[in-house]
Write a protein that holds these residues in place. Sequence first.
Motif, PDB file in Angstrom:
ATOM      1  N   PHE A 146       0.833  -1.203   0.000  1.00 42.94           N
ATOM      2  CA  PHE A 146       0.000   0.000   0.000  1.00 42.94           C
ATOM      3  C   PHE A 146       0.870   1.255   0.000  1.00 42.94           C
ATOM      4  O   PHE A 146       0.622   2.207  -0.752  1.00 42.94           O
ATOM      5  N   ILE A 147       1.878   1.266   0.862  1.00 37.48           N
ATOM      6  CA  ILE A 147       2.758   2.436   0.978  1.00 37.48           C
ATOM      7  C   ILE A 147       3.526   2.656  -0.318  1.00 37.48           C
ATOM      8  O   ILE A 147       3.664   3.792  -0.795  1.00 37.48           O
ATOM      9  N   GLU A 148       4.004   1.575  -0.915  1.00 35.02           N
ATOM     10  CA  GLU A 148       4.762   1.696  -2.163  1.00 35.02           C
ATOM     11  C   GLU A 148       3.872   2.222  -3.291  1.00 35.02           C
ATOM     12  O   GLU A 148       4.297   3.061  -4.098  1.00 35.02           O
ATOM     13  N   GLY A 153       2.209   7.150  -6.678  1.00 34.87           N
ATOM     14  CA  GLY A 153       1.037   7.877  -7.143  1.00 34.87           C
ATOM     15  C   GLY A 153      -0.140   7.000  -7.484  1.00 34.87           C
ATOM     16  O   GLY A 153      -1.063   7.428  -8.182  1.00 34.87           O
ATOM     17  N   GLN A 154      -0.150   5.759  -7.003  1.00 29.85           N
ATOM     18  CA  GLN A 154      -1.248   4.830  -7.262  1.00 29.85           C
ATOM     19  C   GLN A 154      -1.995   4.548  -5.973  1.00 29.85           C
ATOM     20  O   GLN A 154      -1.472   4.730  -4.879  1.00 29.85           O
ATOM     21  N   VAL A 155      -3.243   4.081  -6.121  1.00 33.35           N
ATOM     22  CA  VAL A 155      -4.048   3.703  -4.971  1.00 33.35           C
ATOM     23  C   VAL A 155      -4.013   2.189  -4.848  1.00 33.35           C
ATOM     24  O   VAL A 155      -4.441   1.469  -5.743  1.00 33.35           O
ATOM     25  N   LEU A 169     -14.478   5.657  11.944  1.00 30.64           N
ATOM     26  CA  LEU A 169     -14.180   7.077  12.066  1.00 30.64           C
ATOM     27  C   LEU A 169     -13.918   7.675  10.685  1.00 30.64           C
ATOM     28  O   LEU A 169     -14.278   8.812  10.419  1.00 30.64           O
ATOM     29  N   TYR A 170     -13.277   6.878   9.813  1.00 30.41           N
ATOM     30  CA  TYR A 170     -12.963   7.387   8.475  1.00 30.41           C
ATOM     31  C   TYR A 170     -12.512   6.244   7.578  1.00 30.41           C
ATOM     32  O   TYR A 170     -11.999   5.220   8.043  1.00 30.41           O
ATOM     33  N   PHE A 171     -12.733   6.429   6.282  1.00 32.09           N
ATOM     34  CA  PHE A 171     -12.198   5.558   5.237  1.00 32.09           C
ATOM     35  C   PHE A 171     -11.376   6.423   4.298  1.00 32.09           C
ATOM     36  O   PHE A 171     -11.760   7.555   4.001  1.00 32.09           O
ATOM     37  N   SER A 172     -10.271   5.902   3.796  1.00 30.32           N
ATOM     38  CA  SER A 172      -9.429   6.718   2.928  1.00 30.32           C
ATOM     39  C   SER A 172      -8.644   5.852   1.948  1.00 30.32           C
ATOM     40  O   SER A 172      -8.311   4.692   2.229  1.00 30.32           O
ATOM     41  N   LYS A 173      -8.335   6.452   0.812  1.00 29.76           N
ATOM     42  CA  LYS A 173      -7.432   5.820  -0.136  1.00 29.76           C
ATOM     43  C   LYS A 173      -5.973   6.103   0.219  1.00 29.76           C
ATOM     44  O   LYS A 173      -5.066   5.561  -0.404  1.00 29.76           O
ATOM     45  N   GLU A 174      -5.773   6.954   1.220  1.00 25.83           N
ATOM     46  CA  GLU A 174      -4.453   7.105   1.813  1.00 25.83           C
ATOM     47  C   GLU A 174      -4.252   5.986   2.833  1.00 25.83           C
ATOM     48  O   GLU A 174      -5.214   5.349   3.274  1.00 25.83           O
ATOM     49  N   VAL A 175      -3.013   5.762   3.223  1.00 21.76           N
ATOM     50  CA  VAL A 175      -2.712   4.739   4.213  1.00 21.76           C
ATOM     51  C   VAL A 175      -2.838   5.360   5.599  1.00 21.76           C
ATOM     52  O   VAL A 175      -2.004   6.168   6.011  1.00 21.76           O
TER      53      VAL A 175
END
Length: 268
Positions: A146-148, A153-155, A169-175
Amino acid sequence: MTEKTVIIIPARYASSRFEGKPLALLTGATGVARSLIQRSWDTACEVPGVDDIFVATDNDRIAQAVRDFGGQVIMTSDTCRNGTERVAEALQGLAAPADIVVNLQGDAPLTPPWFITGLIEEMKRDREVQMATPVLQCDGHTLNMFIEDRRNGQVGGTTAVFDRNWDALYFSKEVLPFTDKPYAADAGTPVYHHVGAYAYRPKTLGQYVSWPEGALERLEGLEQLRFLEQAAKVRCVLVEGKGRVFWELNNPVDVARIEGVLKQNGWP
């Protein structure tokens, strides 16, 4: 009291990344090719304790394909912006009311049936839960991927953050949450991967379409954030992968990946 549970599989023909995706053919271990929508239907049939299964679509070709393999169809409009809106509209077309409505994504035929069972059981256990969705604890290998992906620049996936009651609390395409600690490939991490399947109470699902699309929903491109922006609780249900690979079919390249899993496991 017995609660009636239905699975609705939303399917649309138009897609910027893969037009006609539900009709894409996937060949299994026996050499038999079945459409993506049929394999998604087969997955739904593996979930125990479900009273009915439907495909919700706005496309006649998809509808006919479903009828050809013996599935049930509910036709919806072409104005639905996401799967949740399509399931909400399809709910209005049911002949009899349901107590629990499951949204099984039409592009995830490898979803383990126990993921869906976990959602249904949680909804039955706690009748205060308005909506439930599965999460998987990331091991070090998955987190590093995920981090790589984000560095490139990819999800790589959607992550979920929740409170002590497992309410989102939240959902995100960030890690999220941020961590700079190194983890061994097989080690547990504080990051949880959100799996895109949902169970809803009909009342809350019906409210969804009346709510405006939220700012966070637009920014992240995540339909479930509309619930959080409207202060509707979303219960995260911890599930186990048990070594199961569950690729989603998002792009044409994923066809070969899913076929590889089907053949490796000897699935027809």
